[in-house]
Design a protein around this motif. Structure first.
Motif, mmCIF file in Angstrom:
data_model
loop_
_atom_site.group_PDB
_atom_site.id
_atom_site.type_symbol
_atom_site.label_atom_id
_atom_site.label_comp_id
_atom_site.label_asym_id
_atom_site.label_seq_id
_atom_site.Cartn_x
_atom_site.Cartn_y
_atom_site.Cartn_z
ATOM 1 N N ASP A 136 48.296 29.927 53.110
ATOM 2 C CA ASP A 136 47.000 29.300 53.386
ATOM 3 C C ASP A 136 45.942 29.771 52.401
ATOM 4 N N ALA A 137 46.077 31.017 51.942
ATOM 5 C CA ALA A 137 45.080 31.575 51.024
ATOM 6 C C ALA A 137 45.683 32.754 50.267
ATOM 7 N N LEU A 138 45.110 33.025 49.100
ATOM 8 C CA LEU A 138 45.395 34.265 48.372
ATOM 9 C C LEU A 138 44.292 35.250 48.725
ATOM 10 N N VAL A 139 44.682 36.439 49.146
ATOM 11 C CA VAL A 139 43.726 37.466 49.552
ATOM 12 C C VAL A 139 44.005 38.706 48.710
ATOM 13 N N PRO A 140 43.274 38.876 47.619
ATOM 14 C CA PRO A 140 43.514 40.058 46.780
ATOM 15 C C PRO A 140 43.082 41.336 47.499
ATOM 16 N N VAL A 141 43.886 42.385 47.361
ATOM 17 C CA VAL A 141 43.542 43.685 47.943
ATOM 18 C C VAL A 141 42.510 44.323 47.017
ATOM 19 N N PRO A 142 41.306 44.562 47.529
ATOM 20 C CA PRO A 142 40.228 45.036 46.644
ATOM 21 C C PRO A 142 40.339 46.513 46.289
ATOM 22 N N LEU A 143 39.679 46.850 45.204
ATOM 23 C CA LEU A 143 39.505 48.247 44.827
ATOM 24 C C LEU A 143 38.406 48.857 45.679
ATOM 25 N N HIS A 144 38.443 50.167 45.834
ATOM 26 C CA HIS A 144 37.311 50.859 46.448
ATOM 27 C C HIS A 144 36.133 50.744 45.487
ATOM 28 N N ARG A 145 34.930 50.693 46.009
ATOM 29 C CA ARG A 145 33.752 50.472 45.151
ATOM 30 C C ARG A 145 33.605 51.545 44.070
ATOM 31 N N ALA A 146 34.027 52.790 44.358
ATOM 32 C CA ALA A 146 33.936 53.846 43.337
ATOM 33 C C ALA A 146 34.890 53.542 42.175
ATOM 34 N N ARG A 147 36.112 53.102 42.491
ATOM 35 C CA ARG A 147 37.061 52.772 41.427
ATOM 36 C C ARG A 147 36.625 51.514 40.693
ATOM 37 N N LEU A 148 36.055 50.552 41.404
ATOM 38 C CA LEU A 148 35.553 49.330 40.769
ATOM 39 C C LEU A 148 34.436 49.666 39.777
ATOM 40 N N ARG A 149 33.545 50.565 40.150
ATOM 41 C CA ARG A 149 32.474 50.980 39.222
ATOM 42 C C ARG A 149 33.072 51.625 37.978
ATOM 43 N N ARG A 150 34.073 52.465 38.168
ATOM 44 C CA ARG A 150 34.686 53.175 37.039
ATOM 45 C C ARG A 150 35.461 52.208 36.139
ATOM 46 N N ARG A 151 36.219 51.292 36.739
ATOM 47 C CA ARG A 151 37.061 50.379 35.963
ATOM 48 C C ARG A 151 36.254 49.210 35.416
ATOM 49 N N GLY A 152 35.294 48.723 36.189
ATOM 50 C CA GLY A 152 34.455 47.617 35.729
ATOM 51 C C GLY A 152 34.939 46.239 36.127
ATOM 52 N N TYR A 153 36.121 46.124 36.684
ATOM 53 C CA TYR A 153 36.658 44.844 37.147
ATOM 54 C C TYR A 153 37.755 45.136 38.162
ATOM 55 N N ASP A 154 38.015 44.158 39.014
ATOM 56 C CA ASP A 154 39.047 44.277 40.041
ATOM 57 C C ASP A 154 40.273 43.513 39.571
ATOM 58 N N GLN A 155 41.315 44.228 39.179
ATOM 59 C CA GLN A 155 42.483 43.577 38.585
ATOM 60 C C GLN A 155 43.166 42.613 39.554
ATOM 61 N N ALA A 156 43.189 42.898 40.842
ATOM 62 C CA ALA A 156 43.820 41.979 41.803
ATOM 63 C C ALA A 156 43.056 40.661 41.849
ATOM 64 N N LEU A 157 41.746 40.722 41.834
ATOM 65 C CA LEU A 157 40.934 39.510 41.835
ATOM 66 C C LEU A 157 41.090 38.745 40.529
ATOM 67 N N GLU A 158 41.180 39.461 39.407
ATOM 68 C CA GLU A 158 41.349 38.800 38.109
ATOM 69 C C GLU A 158 42.697 38.093 38.002
ATOM 70 N N LEU A 159 43.719 38.603 38.683
ATOM 71 C CA LEU A 159 45.011 37.908 38.740
ATOM 72 C C LEU A 159 44.958 36.728 39.715
ATOM 73 N N ALA A 160 44.299 36.931 40.839
ATOM 74 C CA ALA A 160 44.295 35.921 41.894
ATOM 75 C C ALA A 160 43.475 34.680 41.533
ATOM 76 N N ARG A 161 42.373 34.840 40.825
ATOM 77 C CA ARG A 161 41.528 33.674 40.500
ATOM 78 C C ARG A 161 42.298 32.566 39.778
ATOM 79 N N PRO A 162 42.896 32.849 38.614
ATOM 80 C CA PRO A 162 43.619 31.770 37.935
ATOM 81 C C PRO A 162 44.876 31.336 38.684
ATOM 82 N N LEU A 163 45.517 32.248 39.398
ATOM 83 C CA LEU A 163 46.712 31.891 40.158
ATOM 84 C C LEU A 163 46.352 30.920 41.282
#
Length: 170
Positions: free
Chosen positions: A107-134
């Motif tokens: 029914d939907a793709l639900v990417p598992v998010p990064l914790h906000r501290a890791r997101l700040r450090r990395r600068g992007y959420d890799q699960a979301l970046e994979l899920a959007r085009p998919l």
């Protein structure tokens, strides 16, 4: 706009991918696998569930994997995940879209998010970046709003298999 170039070896890309013909042919596509855990079946028997999942079924009804973690993907995935190579992420999404084109759609793709501290450090959420085009390629709703990571856990990539399992349960 620009001709595609193989992200694995630098040769010209083919089939609208940033992979050359040789690297595309060398992709370690997922062999027959357990529908519950996606681990390759040692001996395909026609039953789609491995013995381990029959004895102790995981909480998920189905798990899919496009490829095995082997060359050239073993070089592309870390570049995407840890080094900001979003072109590698786009390629990985394209490969998943090809691999999953014939399977039933969720029914939907639900990417598992990064914790906000890791997101700040990395600068992007890799699960979301994979899920959007998919999600776009497979015409599936994308719902990044359904999960929130509450705890900041150790990166799974730094842990052995047993500790990874414990890290997920805690």
């Amino acid at each position: 706009m620009f001709p595609s170039v193989c992200l694995a070896c630098g040769e010209p890309g083919v089939d609208g991918l940033d992979l050359c013909a040789d690297c595309l042919a060398a992709l370690p596509w997922q062999p027959p696998s357990c529908i519950r855990c996606a681990l390759p079946l040692r001996i395909p028997t026609g039953d789609d569930t491995c013995a381990a999942c029959m004895l102790d079924p995981p909480p998920l009804a189905a798990t899919r994997a496009a490829c095995l973690y082997d060359a050239p993907l073993d070089r592309l995935l870390p570049r995407f995940k840890f080094h900001g190579d979003l072109a590698a992420g786009r390629l990985l999404s394209q490969l998943m879209a090809r691999a999953f084109s014939g399977v039933p759609r969720p029914d939907a793709l639900v990417p598992v998010p990064l914790h906000r501290a890791r997101l700040r450090r990395r600068g992007y959420d890799q699960a979301l970046e994979l899920a959007r085009p998919l999600a776009g390629a497979l015409d599936i709703a994308l719902r990044p709003d359904l999960l929130v990571r509450q705890r900041h856990t150790q990166p799974q990539s730094t842990l052995d298999a047993a500790t990874r399992r414990e890290n997920l349960v805690d």
